[in-house]
Design a protein around this motif. Structure first.
Motif, PDB file in Angstrom:
ATOM      1  N   VAL A 137      -0.281  41.616  10.675  1.00 43.09           N
ATOM      2  CA  VAL A 137       1.146  41.494  10.350  1.00 43.09           C
ATOM      3  C   VAL A 137       1.649  40.101  10.732  1.00 43.09           C
ATOM      4  O   VAL A 137       2.396  39.470   9.978  1.00 43.09           O
ATOM      5  CB  VAL A 137       1.975  42.600  11.038  1.00 43.09           C
ATOM      6  N   LEU A 138       1.219  39.606  11.883  1.00 46.45           N
ATOM      7  CA  LEU A 138       1.609  38.250  12.290  1.00 46.45           C
ATOM      8  C   LEU A 138       1.066  37.209  11.312  1.00 46.45           C
ATOM      9  O   LEU A 138       1.773  36.247  10.961  1.00 46.45           O
ATOM     10  CB  LEU A 138       1.129  37.968  13.710  1.00 46.45           C
ATOM     11  N   VAL A 139      -0.153  37.391  10.846  1.00 47.16           N
ATOM     12  CA  VAL A 139      -0.735  36.471   9.863  1.00 47.16           C
ATOM     13  C   VAL A 139       0.067  36.515   8.556  1.00 47.16           C
ATOM     14  O   VAL A 139       0.323  35.476   7.931  1.00 47.16           O
ATOM     15  CB  VAL A 139      -2.220  36.809   9.607  1.00 47.16           C
ATOM     16  N   ILE A 140       0.475  37.705   8.139  1.00 49.76           N
ATOM     17  CA  ILE A 140       1.263  37.842   6.906  1.00 49.76           C
ATOM     18  C   ILE A 140       2.588  37.107   7.043  1.00 49.76           C
ATOM     19  O   ILE A 140       2.998  36.353   6.148  1.00 49.76           O
ATOM     20  CB  ILE A 140       1.469  39.331   6.550  1.00 49.76           C
ATOM     21  N   VAL A 141       3.282  37.304   8.163  1.00 47.22           N
ATOM     22  CA  VAL A 141       4.559  36.619   8.385  1.00 47.22           C
ATOM     23  C   VAL A 141       4.339  35.105   8.422  1.00 47.22           C
ATOM     24  O   VAL A 141       5.101  34.333   7.816  1.00 47.22           O
ATOM     25  CB  VAL A 141       5.243  37.125   9.678  1.00 47.22           C
ATOM     26  N   TRP A 142       3.293  34.674   9.100  1.00 43.78           N
ATOM     27  CA  TRP A 142       2.966  33.248   9.163  1.00 43.78           C
ATOM     28  C   TRP A 142       2.668  32.722   7.753  1.00 43.78           C
ATOM     29  O   TRP A 142       3.093  31.627   7.373  1.00 43.78           O
ATOM     30  CB  TRP A 142       1.761  33.026  10.071  1.00 43.78           C
ATOM     31  N   GLY A 143       1.936  33.512   6.968  1.00 42.12           N
ATOM     32  CA  GLY A 143       1.603  33.116   5.596  1.00 42.12           C
ATOM     33  C   GLY A 143       2.829  32.988   4.721  1.00 42.12           C
ATOM     34  O   GLY A 143       2.908  32.084   3.878  1.00 42.12           O
ATOM     35  N   ILE A 144       3.799  33.876   4.898  1.00 46.33           N
ATOM     36  CA  ILE A 144       5.046  33.777   4.136  1.00 46.33           C
ATOM     37  C   ILE A 144       5.761  32.485   4.504  1.00 46.33           C
ATOM     38  O   ILE A 144       6.277  31.773   3.630  1.00 46.33           O
ATOM     39  CB  ILE A 144       5.939  35.013   4.377  1.00 46.33           C
ATOM     40  N   GLY A 145       5.766  32.163   5.795  1.00 47.99           N
ATOM     41  CA  GLY A 145       6.350  30.887   6.222  1.00 47.99           C
ATOM     42  C   GLY A 145       5.623  29.708   5.588  1.00 47.99           C
ATOM     43  O   GLY A 145       6.249  28.725   5.172  1.00 47.99           O
ATOM     44  N   ASP A 146       4.307  29.812   5.473  1.00 46.18           N
ATOM     45  CA  ASP A 146       3.519  28.750   4.846  1.00 46.18           C
ATOM     46  C   ASP A 146       3.865  28.616   3.370  1.00 46.18           C
ATOM     47  O   ASP A 146       3.983  27.494   2.859  1.00 46.18           O
ATOM     48  CB  ASP A 146       2.029  29.030   5.020  1.00 46.18           C
ATOM     49  N   VAL A 147       4.042  29.730   2.665  1.00 45.04           N
ATOM     50  CA  VAL A 147       4.422  29.683   1.251  1.00 45.04           C
ATOM     51  C   VAL A 147       5.765  28.977   1.096  1.00 45.04           C
ATOM     52  O   VAL A 147       5.935  28.104   0.238  1.00 45.04           O
ATOM     53  CB  VAL A 147       4.480  31.102   0.640  1.00 45.04           C
ATOM     54  N   ILE A 148       6.713  29.338   1.953  1.00 44.80           N
ATOM     55  CA  ILE A 148       8.037  28.706   1.895  1.00 44.80           C
ATOM     56  C   ILE A 148       7.912  27.212   2.175  1.00 44.80           C
ATOM     57  O   ILE A 148       8.505  26.381   1.471  1.00 44.80           O
ATOM     58  CB  ILE A 148       9.007  29.392   2.896  1.00 44.80           C
TER      59      ILE A 148
END
Length: 154
Positions: free
Chosen positions: A43-54
């Motif tokens: 879940v932390l990786v997913i949230v981090w990945g969303i931040g990376d996409v942004i």
């Protein structure tokens, strides 16, 4: 386990809470705790990945020429999006594993297909060799056949 879960169980692919050997049962509890920890980390990786996409989108859009994306920018953005989607698929694998005590083999193969598809989408054909393309094609073919065979069985 219920009837639906029983039909999914293959030898060695289950991790039930109850076991006749207390030591194995203790080890199963440790493994289940480890899987829960992995779910949290995913879940932390997913949230981090969303931040990376942004961040990638922001970086590409604000770079000159302003608000224009090249094909390489679009492919980089697709790669970032697909990486998050693959992370979500892995989280679903983990959560399904926790719910059913069964390794979801078909879902794992589908996730692998999604990951290799991401790789194909973001190929830079100027920098890869024909053997790499053939190897990737072989992996896609093998995973496709595997998924088909697993789906056909159930």
């Amino acid at each position: 386990m219920d009837k639906e879960t029983d039909s999914l169980v293959e030898p060695g692919h289950d991790l039930t809470e109850e076991h006749e050997d207390p030591f194995i049962e203790f080890l199963h509890h440790i493994i289940r705790f480890a899987v829960k920890a992995l779910a949290l980390l995913m879940v932390l990786v997913i949230v981090w990945g969303i931040g990376d996409v942004i961040y990638v989108l922001y970086q590409r859009i604000t770079a000159p020429p302003f608000l224009l994306l090249s094909i390489n920018d679009i492919l980089a953005t697709f790669g970032a999006f697909l990486a998050v989607l693959i992370a979500i698929e892995i989280f679903i694998n983990i959560s399904m594993y926790l719910k059913t005590d069964v390794i979801p083999v078909r879902l794992v193969v589908a996730t692998a297909l999604m990951a290799i598809s991401r790789k194909v989408i973001i190929f830079d054909f100027e920098n890869i060799t024909p053997p790499f393309i053939l190897g990737t094609a072989a992996v896609v073919f093998a995973l496709g056949i595997t998924y088909w065979l697993i789906s056909k069985k159930t």
